[in-house]
Design a protein around this motif. Sequence first.
Motif, PDB file in Angstrom:
ATOM      1  N   SER A  29      -0.890   2.970  -0.152  1.00  0.00           N
ATOM      2  CA  SER A  29      -1.379   3.342   1.176  1.00  0.00           C
ATOM      3  C   SER A  29      -2.788   3.921   1.098  1.00  0.00           C
ATOM      4  CB  SER A  29      -0.451   4.376   1.814  1.00  0.00           C
ATOM      5  OG  SER A  29       0.856   3.871   1.985  1.00  0.00           O
TER       6      SER A  29
ATOM      7  N   ARG B  25       2.638  -2.090   9.631  1.00  0.00           N
ATOM      8  CA  ARG B  25       2.081  -1.488   8.416  1.00  0.00           C
ATOM      9  C   ARG B  25       0.935  -0.517   8.728  1.00  0.00           C
ATOM     10  NH1 ARG B  25      -0.495  -4.544   4.869  1.00  0.00           N
ATOM     11  NH2 ARG B  25      -1.161  -6.142   6.383  1.00  0.00           N
TER      12      ARG B  25
ATOM     13  N   LYS C 296      -1.775  -5.051   1.233  1.00  0.00           N
ATOM     14  CA  LYS C 296      -1.698  -6.353   0.580  1.00  0.00           C
ATOM     15  C   LYS C 296      -3.101  -6.792   0.140  1.00  0.00           C
ATOM     16  CE  LYS C 296       2.105  -7.704   3.653  1.00  0.00           C
ATOM     17  NZ  LYS C 296       2.594  -8.712   4.631  1.00  0.00           N
TER      18      LYS C 296
ATOM     19  N   ASN D 289      -0.293   1.329   5.400  1.00  0.00           N
ATOM     20  CA  ASN D 289       0.798   1.371   4.430  1.00  0.00           C
ATOM     21  C   ASN D 289       1.105  -0.038   3.921  1.00  0.00           C
ATOM     22  OD1 ASN D 289       1.096   4.160   4.903  1.00  0.00           O
ATOM     23  ND2 ASN D 289       2.533   3.783   6.571  1.00  0.00           N
ATOM     24  N   ASN D 290       1.770  -0.083   2.782  1.00  0.00           N
ATOM     25  CA  ASN D 290       2.172  -1.364   2.197  1.00  0.00           C
ATOM     26  C   ASN D 290       1.004  -2.350   2.179  1.00  0.00           C
ATOM     27  OD1 ASN D 290       3.820  -3.338   1.076  1.00  0.00           O
ATOM     28  ND2 ASN D 290       4.646  -3.987   3.061  1.00  0.00           N
TER      29      ASN D 290
END
Length: 126
Positions: free
Chosen positions: A17, A67, A87, A84-85
């Motif tokens: 994050s 996210r 990629k 968050n999370n």
Amino acid sequence: QVQLVESGGGSVQAGESLRLSCSASKFTRSAFALGWFRQAPGKEREAAAGIYTGGGQTYYDDSVKGRFTISIDYSKNTVDLQMNNLKPEDTGMYYCVAATASGYTFPDLPGRMGAWGQGTQVTVSS
């Protein structure tokens, strides 16, 4: 015109994050909408998330829904983006924007009625 300064970018691993913060020189309520755009290398700038100051409605690009969370702290004159999370495809330069024209809608670029920060780099590695 409002001056915007971003902070909080960095390099992280996928799944981690980051929280971006944008500090505004003027009271954020003067903007019709505040948001975060991003630009990956070789791609066009796109809206990631936005919030309308009048009613608090939010906008999220489909790729970040669930996210990312955008929020305004009127006491600090900041607009934050909790990511968050993360990629690898989230990698890019992230820009804070204040749109002053009433009727502006995301994900359009705000044009001449928009103030931009200098950007902060987000790099997500797999």
